[in-house]
Design a protein around this motif. Structure first.
Motif, PDB file in Angstrom:
ATOM      1  N   GLU A 103       0.961  -1.128   0.035  1.00  0.00           N
ATOM      2  CA  GLU A 103      -0.017  -0.005  -0.117  1.00  0.00           C
ATOM      3  C   GLU A 103       0.904   1.383  -0.190  1.00  0.00           C
ATOM      4  OE1 GLU A 103      -3.272   0.443   2.879  1.00  0.00           O
ATOM      5  OE2 GLU A 103      -2.855   2.609   2.633  1.00  0.00           O
TER       6      GLU A 103
ATOM      7  N   ARG B 177       3.755   1.826  -1.381  1.00  0.00           N
ATOM      8  CA  ARG B 177       4.443   1.558  -2.359  1.00  0.00           C
ATOM      9  C   ARG B 177       3.378   2.362  -3.389  1.00  0.00           C
ATOM     10  NH1 ARG B 177       5.207  -3.676  -6.114  1.00  0.00           N
ATOM     11  NH2 ARG B 177       6.375  -2.632  -7.866  1.00  0.00           N
ATOM     12  N   GLY B 178       2.040   1.943  -3.320  1.00  0.00           N
ATOM     13  CA  GLY B 178       0.981   2.497  -4.258  1.00  0.00           C
ATOM     14  C   GLY B 178       1.026   4.030  -3.907  1.00  0.00           C
ATOM     15  N   ARG B 179       0.827   4.409  -2.679  1.00  0.00           N
ATOM     16  CA  ARG B 179       0.787   5.811  -2.296  1.00  0.00           C
ATOM     17  C   ARG B 179       1.980   6.590  -2.802  1.00  0.00           C
ATOM     18  NH1 ARG B 179      -1.917   7.425   3.338  1.00  0.00           N
ATOM     19  NH2 ARG B 179      -3.286   5.169   3.634  1.00  0.00           N
TER      20      ARG B 179
ATOM     21  N   ILE C  50       4.054   5.712  -5.392  1.00  0.00           N
ATOM     22  CA  ILE C  50       3.831   5.742  -6.948  1.00  0.00           C
ATOM     23  C   ILE C  50       2.925   6.975  -7.298  1.00  0.00           C
ATOM     24  CG2 ILE C  50       2.959   4.739  -8.836  1.00  0.00           C
ATOM     25  CD1 ILE C  50       3.912   1.961  -7.596  1.00  0.00           C
ATOM     26  N   ARG C  51       1.810   7.134  -6.577  1.00  0.00           N
ATOM     27  CA  ARG C  51       1.026   8.341  -7.130  1.00  0.00           C
ATOM     28  C   ARG C  51       1.645   9.508  -6.800  1.00  0.00           C
ATOM     29  NH1 ARG C  51      -1.451   9.795 -11.327  1.00  0.00           N
ATOM     30  NH2 ARG C  51      -2.660  11.820 -10.656  1.00  0.00           N
ATOM     31  N   PHE C  52       2.244   9.699  -5.498  1.00  0.00           N
ATOM     32  CA  PHE C  52       2.783  10.655  -4.900  1.00  0.00           C
ATOM     33  C   PHE C  52       3.817  11.390  -5.945  1.00  0.00           C
ATOM     34  CE2 PHE C  52       6.473  12.792  -2.527  1.00  0.00           C
ATOM     35  CZ  PHE C  52       5.657  13.704  -1.895  1.00  0.00           C
TER      36      PHE C  52
ATOM     37  N   GLN D 201       2.600  13.002  -9.171  1.00  0.00           N
ATOM     38  CA  GLN D 201       2.119  14.209  -9.163  1.00  0.00           C
ATOM     39  C   GLN D 201       3.012  15.454  -9.719  1.00  0.00           C
ATOM     40  OE1 GLN D 201       0.273  13.341  -5.019  1.00  0.00           O
ATOM     41  NE2 GLN D 201      -0.282  15.399  -5.485  1.00  0.00           N
TER      42      GLN D 201
ATOM     43  N   GLN E 284       3.389  12.039   4.221  1.00  0.00           N
ATOM     44  CA  GLN E 284       3.053  10.883   3.573  1.00  0.00           C
ATOM     45  C   GLN E 284       3.245   9.649   4.346  1.00  0.00           C
ATOM     46  OE1 GLN E 284       1.351  10.261   0.335  1.00  0.00           O
ATOM     47  NE2 GLN E 284       0.507  12.081   0.945  1.00  0.00           N
TER      48      GLN E 284
ATOM     49  N   GLU F  67       1.471   9.744   7.690  1.00  0.00           N
ATOM     50  CA  GLU F  67       0.055   9.298   7.611  1.00  0.00           C
ATOM     51  C   GLU F  67      -0.051   7.997   7.401  1.00  0.00           C
ATOM     52  OE1 GLU F  67      -1.989  11.879   4.551  1.00  0.00           O
ATOM     53  OE2 GLU F  67      -3.354   9.710   3.910  1.00  0.00           O
TER      54      GLU F  67
ATOM     55  N   LYS G 252      -2.371   2.820   9.229  1.00  0.00           N
ATOM     56  CA  LYS G 252      -2.052   1.467   9.359  1.00  0.00           C
ATOM     57  C   LYS G 252      -2.349   1.056  10.814  1.00  0.00           C
ATOM     58  CE  LYS G 252      -3.133   1.576   5.949  1.00  0.00           C
ATOM     59  NZ  LYS G 252      -4.159   1.103   5.196  1.00  0.00           N
TER      60      LYS G 252
ATOM     61  N   SER H 111      -6.969  12.402  13.486  1.00  0.00           N
ATOM     62  CA  SER H 111      -6.782  11.797  12.222  1.00  0.00           C
ATOM     63  C   SER H 111      -5.608  11.470  11.955  1.00  0.00           C
ATOM     64  CB  SER H 111      -7.773  12.013  11.375  1.00  0.00           C
ATOM     65  OG  SER H 111      -7.106  13.206  10.796  1.00  0.00           O
TER      66      SER H 111
ATOM     67  N   SER I 127      -4.568  14.785   9.986  1.00  0.00           N
ATOM     68  CA  SER I 127      -4.338  15.871  10.875  1.00  0.00           C
ATOM     69  C   SER I 127      -3.026  15.730  11.672  1.00  0.00           C
ATOM     70  CB  SER I 127      -5.390  16.189  11.476  1.00  0.00           C
ATOM     71  OG  SER I 127      -5.717  15.395  12.503  1.00  0.00           O
TER      72      SER I 127
ATOM     73  N   SER J  39      -3.803  -4.050  -2.081  1.00  0.00           N
ATOM     74  CA  SER J  39      -3.282  -3.047  -1.089  1.00  0.00           C
ATOM     75  C   SER J  39      -2.538  -1.836  -1.986  1.00  0.00           C
ATOM     76  CB  SER J  39      -2.433  -3.967  -0.517  1.00  0.00           C
ATOM     77  OG  SER J  39      -1.794  -3.224   0.654  1.00  0.00           O
ATOM     78  N   GLU J  40      -1.867  -2.301  -3.007  1.00  0.00           N
ATOM     79  CA  GLU J  40      -1.286  -1.356  -3.748  1.00  0.00           C
ATOM     80  C   GLU J  40      -2.261  -0.337  -4.323  1.00  0.00           C
ATOM     81  OE1 GLU J  40       1.932  -2.274  -6.315  1.00  0.00           O
ATOM     82  OE2 GLU J  40       1.611  -0.432  -7.472  1.00  0.00           O
TER      83      GLU J  40
ATOM     84  N   GLY K 144      -3.529   2.134  -2.098  1.00  0.00           N
ATOM     85  CA  GLY K 144      -2.458   3.065  -2.015  1.00  0.00           C
ATOM     86  C   GLY K 144      -2.355   4.285  -2.901  1.00  0.00           C
ATOM     87  N   ARG K 145      -2.545   3.615  -4.241  1.00  0.00           N
ATOM     88  CA  ARG K 145      -2.626   4.646  -5.364  1.00  0.00           C
ATOM     89  C   ARG K 145      -3.861   5.678  -5.301  1.00  0.00           C
ATOM     90  NH1 ARG K 145       0.188   2.543 -10.773  1.00  0.00           N
ATOM     91  NH2 ARG K 145       1.838   1.015 -10.084  1.00  0.00           N
TER      92      ARG K 145
END
Lengths: 689, 689
Positions: free
Chosen positions: A285, A287-289, A291-293, A296, A439, A442, A447, A467, A470, B284-285, B288-289
């Protein structure tokens, strides 16, 4: 980020069915127990004590989780690009992205200090087993763990009185079968000389990672400095850029980070059932965050790229290990191995003494405790992946508290022998990116709430009524990115920590009692019982198979032997060597198969038949990254940077048919230095011209 | 997105150790085999044939993966908010976010058609076992699978000649122990009446999902239309908003999507070792994306929110199932269950016939084949999670090719009985978001390369020399978001598909032969052998335990019984009812614990002691979402929307001590309709005033 780099992969079946003797080419051997006779018989190479001393004196451990070797009299050090990529990242800015485009110091003045990096050369090994094991007698649980920590700390302090140039570590080998004091000459000023950049060094990117055929110039050079000048190296390996040959005997001297070959089945099942899935799922997860980060903006991509590499690399390792343990045939082999040792126990009872009991059962019981404490300990004590702000705060808060105690009573990692490197990693100047930190924090907080539950006491302790979004935003506004502020807190000790109103310091100080409670609970119910039981199993193994075995890897210096060889992949032979010509064929022009402009420009000048990457039978694993690939004469002919996909299961066992190490050739490096990087001085220094 | 909604969770130990008899409150019973005597004995409730008919005639299946019930004479239908959230999402725009803020049709004209949604009421069940099983005789592998598909298609076509108002499905029960024809009255025009919106209906969000105590008003209303007017419902359940009581007997009539309780250990091991980890890791990935994608802008968040919900919900289910299978005690119980049945075989040999053989071994062998084909089939045939453009293209390309063949020779899902719903889901108007599509496609292509490898033939077929990033950007520019274009392609058949230059149509057409090859290979080596072996095991189970058992769930109508009850969570009693007052306490003001403005405004008017959510012992699972919670008199007192965390392991077995279903009370719904949503007309209609 403290990755143990290099990457070992999903094995299948034919691993050693019994702990001894080791299979052909198997083993990560300590330098004081190398099987020279066996190597002489298999390869006709005479590994003499002088040969071993020469290699040991030239082999380097990097505190950032890699291996390396001294390759010139002026302490030029060969390692992998991915071992210096963090340094290149730290030296970079929005204007200069050395991580991507590489770094070439065309004169000494441009050689640039790598934050947090320390180089260490092993100078002696001495046995301290009786002293360590005597200390624990009669103790259990947390008390046993603390006693062992204390005696190790004392031995280290006695062994290295000059902490400015030496480092001592008590190393647990064979899971308690032996304890040895490893003493190192250390070099705290390591400077970046040349990095080819990630496009070339990591050509093929994550898709090609742990795969072969391969075309990565994953090599780099640093230099050891002292008092502002290059060190006069006491020893170094000669550079040999001639063409490697299939079947040629080769050696790898490096620091495999860790293997789990001697764990019990119950321990492997815990990894399979809980720790590997949870870790892989969380990494996936994140990694997914990221990648999208990174998608951008170019700047986001730049600031996250080294974290991203480490994450994807670790993910692939965990996935490979999980798939190895999920392979029924593989685990059956491990079960047979354990059953074979257990079957020897009745005959060995008299030798093992009256208190031997059933250590396997003790470890199995501790697994139940581990399963129940794992998630809380992971989230609260281990903390967020990749956050430098959290790492600084944790180190500052704990170092302040621990330094108020005698060295032997401190938490592991805070003894007098450990503090100098900790201090260096906290105080060295490096850039901090609050957006990336936010990131990572958060993700971690979110998690924690997910895996422990919203109503869990630890979740409530961390989040209160905040949260993850925040709270992470507030924590990322910490001033700990400022090295002067870190120094003030380090120097100011407990009083400075108490007085700090920094949000991250306050947060970490607030959760520290609970984190320490989790350490103690873990020691009491898991670590302590396992320490005692594992020592018993180690004794049983020695009694059954003798000491002509190698211990599980511990990020200490080992020597492996083997030969240049490919393997058979489901009926198809994979050749052991790749050539520059293959690089041109594999390049699609699309990331990560896109070639660097310098390579495109130099294409016509490069010999298409230069050996690029090499597959060998050497038994290696993460932490071996950067290890010199050495020929029979003790010359360096390449740098190990990877394993093949089957080597991932190598964490649990070596399969001679399938496990392979992967290295970049000295030949390709030499040619690139002259023709691509226009760094003739480095090439001349290597070739001692 | 075709989720089978509702959510079941990580069980532990005390599941039925033997397949029969079912434990207290266990079972998802078919309406033609309900254990009325057992219920009478346990609860003193007389479930008469008339009671069953009344409930069956009022129970609704939603084609979007949910359950529901008719609750007024004008065909008002109660379901969960999360079952209509996709509809609210499709009706929304940048200006009107009904998904978040809810939708209240204060007059009939505002009741809005839900794209792709069809409601179905079961009208008859008839046994077709002899005809189906006779058809496969002597066939194996792909031939067997095709013969069975053909006979089912023929039976369905014969059963439902009026495809405008009826739907027929041949259902495989007990893994081949029985085949039954289920006939439904169908309603293709389903309109949204009231959705409270996600902040209230999914208060606590993902962290509280599958947890309890809970405070979710996860209820919603749709209405069945025909010829532009509300349907005069042939039957409906009475609404009872009085206070539910702990210990009260309750029933759940709904469509549990699928359970795996009768799979063999070899099949469970495949899930544990391969399919669950890979699926959970990929989800999961992607999660995250999409989290980061949503954080980029309010509009991104809006367009991705329903996909995000489905993904997180499924992820939690897969994680819970994985942890159940990774629990050594749980799997040991399942092993004992299998061993017990196997032990009965020798005594049953004469009954089972000479060809019985060892079906467990056949299935185990097929698992080896499944393990080797799984990743390719998953990536190439199953395709990208959540992409509507891919789903449209796949349906259009295949429907065109399949409609050129006789119904009985077509792929499953393209027979004459299946085509009307497929056509509806392809042609109904709904918004498509290219930015989100690109994310989903990029992810899928990138995972295909990762899991199959860059050099794999399937990877090369999909990507060529493209990158996932560039190819996904091109595919997301497809014109298939335009419903007129989809209609032209549907109506135009094969010729229109051949003539189309749409990038997604061309891409899907290009990979279709390979996707079909994978279907055939799977049928030949996995599906065919398992079909035959599973039928044998089903016969053995009937021979050993009789037919007073329930079949694994198949997204067909089932009735479960039980009572309102909490459970004991590691020594602490969890009470079965929550009250409105608890909602105010749980709200932190931070997402997802942030209350809707309407609720804050209505706070003083709401009775703090109204029962909000209810925990019951009913045996439910994903697909049961929206099911009516029914009292002994056949009145609806709530809507089931979740299970507790232990219910996730319910996929593999029911644990009476821990598995719980979770419902929202009719009492809370009634009060909210009047005081929060100002929808007195709906409340009056429910209460038949």
């Amino acid at each position: 980020m403290m990755h143990l780099f290099l990457r070992t992969l999903t094995a299948t079946t034919a691993i050693a069915a019994f702990a001894a003797p080791a299979l052909a080419d198997e083993g990560m051997w300590t330098f004081d127990n190398f099987p020279s006779a066996k190597v002489r018989a298999a390869y006709g190479v005479d590994v003499t004590p002088a040969w071993l001393d020469h290699v040991r004196n030239s082999a380097v451990r990097l505190s950032t989780g890699c291996s390396a070797s001294v390759v010139s009299a002026e302490a030029l050090v060969l390692t992998n690009n991915h071992c210096v990529a963090g340094c290149a990242q730290d030296l970079s800015s929005t204007a200069n992205d050395y991580y991507t485009h590489g770094y070439v110091a065309d004169r000494r003045q441009k050689e640039a200090k790598c934050p947090g990096m320390q180089a260490e050369i092993l100078t002696s090994i001495s046995d301290v087993t009786p002293r360590v094991t005597a200390t624990g007698k009669g103790l259990t649980g947390d008390a046993l763990v603390r006693a062992r920590t204390a005696v190790s700390s004392t031995i280290e302090k006695e062994g290295c009185t000059d902490t400015a140039t030496t480092r001592c570590q008590v190393v647990n080998l064979y899971h308690g079968g032996q304890y040895k004091l490893y003493k190192y000459r250390k070099y705290s000023d390591v400077r970046l000389v040349l990095s080819p950049g990630v496009q070339t060094a990591f050509f093929g990117g994550d898709p090609d990672n742990f795969n072969f055929p391969r075309y990565d110039l994953d090599s780099a050079f640093v230099r050891l400095y002292e008092d502002g000048a290059p060190v006069a190296a006491p020893d170094h390996l000669r550079w040999n850029a001639t063409t490697p040959v299939a079947g040629q005997p080769v050696f790898v001297a490096g620091n495999p980070g860790g293997t789990d070959r001697q764990l019990t089945i119950a321990q492997l099942e815990t990894q399979r059932d809980l720790t590997l899935p949870v870790t892989a799922l969380q990494y996936s997860e994140l990694r997914g965050r990221l990648i999208r980060f990174g998608e951008q903006s170019a700047e986001n991509r730049r600031i996250a790229q080294d974290e991203m590499f480490g994450l994807e690399n670790s993910y692939k390792v965990f996935y490979g290990r999980l798939m190895a343990l999920n392979d029924p045939a593989f685990l059956a082999t491990k079960r047979a191995e354990e059953a074979a040792l257990k079957a020897r126990i009745p005959a060995l009872r008299s030798k093992l003494g009256p208190n031997f009991g059933d250590p396997w059962q003790t470890i199995a019981k501790a697994q139940g405790e581990l399963r129940s404490i794992y998630l809380a300990r992971r989230q609260v004590e281990t903390g967020p992946t990749g956050s430098d702000l959290f790492r600084y705060a944790r180190a500052l808060v704990r170092a302040a508290a621990e330094r108020d105690k005698p060295s032997a009573e401190r938490l592991p990692g805070y003894s007098d022998s450990a503090l100098p490197l900790l201090q260096k990693t906290v105080l060295d100047v490096k850039p901090i990116h609050p957006e990336l930190e936010q990131q990572l924090l958060e993700f971690w907080l979110s998690k924690t709430r997910e895996y422990l539950g919203a109503d869990d006491a630890d979740t409530k302790l961390l989040l209160g009524r905040d949260s993850p979004e925040s709270l992470s935003a507030r924590l990322a506004r910490s001033r700990l990115g400022d090295p002067a502020y870190r120094k003030a807190l380090w120097d100011g000790g407990s009083a400075a920590i108490r007085a700090s109103d920094d949000p991250m310091i306050r947060f970490v100080a607030r959760i520290d009692p609970e984190a320490r409670r989790l350490i103690t609970a873990y020691n009491e119910k898991v670590e302590g019982p396992i320490t005692d039981a594992a020592e018993k199993i180690a004794r049983a193994r020695f009694a059954a198979y003798g000491t002509n075995t190698y211990p599980d890897a511990t990020f200490t210096l080992r020597l492996s032997y083997g030969k240049i060889a490919g393997w058979n992949e489901r009926g198809t032979a994979v050749p052991p060597l790749t050539y520059t010509r293959g690089l041109w064929e594999r390049a699609t022009g699309e990331d990560p198969f896109k070639l660097d402009d310098r390579w495109l420009a130099a294409r016509n000048t490069l010999n298409p038949n230069t050996v690029f990457n090499i597959s060998t039978t050497n038994d290696i694993i993460g932490g071996n990254s950067g290890s010199p690939l050495i020929n029979a004469r003790g010359e360096v002919i390449g740098a190990v940077f990877d394993g093949n996909i089957h080597s991932l299961g190598g964490d649990y066992g070596y399969d001679p048919a399938l496990n392979r190490g992967v290295a970049v050739s000295a030949a390709a490096v030499s040619e690139a230095l002259r023709k691509v990087y226009r760094a003739p001085a480095v090439a001349d220094e290597l070739e001692a011209r």
